[in-house]
Design an enzyme around this catalytic site. Sequence first.
Site, PDB file in Angstrom:
ATOM      1  N   CYS A 104      80.719  38.953  34.503  1.00 36.96           N
ATOM      2  CA  CYS A 104      80.893  40.028  35.178  1.00 36.96           C
ATOM      3  C   CYS A 104      81.690  41.317  34.613  1.00 36.96           C
ATOM      4  O   CYS A 104      81.331  42.246  34.629  1.00 36.96           O
ATOM      5  CB  CYS A 104      81.231  39.852  36.732  1.00 36.96           C
ATOM      6  SG  CYS A 104      81.125  41.133  37.764  1.00 36.96           S
ATOM      7  N   CYS A 201      82.608  35.290  44.123  1.00 37.68           N
ATOM      8  CA  CYS A 201      82.315  36.290  45.090  1.00 37.68           C
ATOM      9  C   CYS A 201      81.070  36.097  45.773  1.00 37.68           C
ATOM     10  O   CYS A 201      80.856  36.525  47.187  1.00 37.68           O
ATOM     11  CB  CYS A 201      82.357  37.649  44.555  1.00 37.68           C
ATOM     12  SG  CYS A 201      81.110  38.099  43.249  1.00 37.68           S
TER      13      CYS A 201
END
Length: 359
Positions: A104, A201
Amino acid sequence: MKKRVLMAMSGGIDSTVAAMLLQEQGYELVGVTYRTFDTISRGCMEKEKGCCSVDSLFEAQRMADDLGFEHHILDIRQEFKETVIHNFIDEYLHGRTPNPCVICNSTIKWGKLLETADEFGCNAIATGHYARIGRQNERYFLQKGVDEAKDQTYFLWKLSQENLARTLFPLGELTKPEVRAIALKHGYEKLSKKSESQEICFIPDNDYRVFLNQQVDDFQGKYGPGDFVDTQGNILGRHKGFPNYTIGQRKGLGIALGHPMFVVAIHPEENKVVLGTKEELQGQSCYVSDINLMKYARIPEGLTVTAKIRYRNAGRQASLFHEGDKLRVVFQETVDSITPGQSAVFYEGQDVVGGGIID
């Protein structure tokens, strides 16, 4: 003329305090928060609780409004799915253990941040990570944050020279207690006490197995039960499907053998999970691919470094050797749970030499 900086806002204390510090230094800020995934998240592995949730989007916007700079919410759910989530699923389905924050950071956060910075006429980008940037011999490299307990360089090893050249880390010289004190001083008492999460997340319950079952068509049918075997190949019992296990796992195996056993290897092509003793879990070398170099354009043969093979790990002394497009990492002592798919990051003191993915 003020230098214009794109500030990555999570809605948490770190990015908010980073923004405060940059403003005090005279920078003109443009805030941006990315919408990455449709879930009410409880945090990112290396960020404040709620960093990727829908709620955090509005919290980040409110913080930017309070501090008096423009803020934009950008929808990148499709890019996030095609990169981070696809890699996460694919790695588990190949018997490996991924680190989604590494992917990410390099492909989504910095990739999109630089693109967005250019769109908004920003010279640099800034985040609330606990890290610093050094420069030597015309090369940029990461340095550990002053707060060793919060240092996040392990998650940032894939950043390119261009990424580093345009990045500011306002919190790199601060400890977490100092950051909390700054938030409190500015009148943000609630923010100064905000708790943190170690969860991924897009998996708020921290159970990747449930996520795989939801995301992979006929997951249980395609990746169903198989054999537990020992290191000699003897069958010990049945497992629930190899993607449900990771190297080093001891709890939740669903098998009683009268003494502690650990997952020491996963063979997806045979749907076998290998169990072994603590000693059999240990190794002294590994190969690393997908290399990204920081401090050196080429690593000197046999360079001695401190190698970290997981985030919550002090690192061990090791030597690095080139073998084709890979590096062979030879530790001075045996280490536990060398896990394919995880990152190996190499340090010289406070400096990040580079990193790669364990094969």
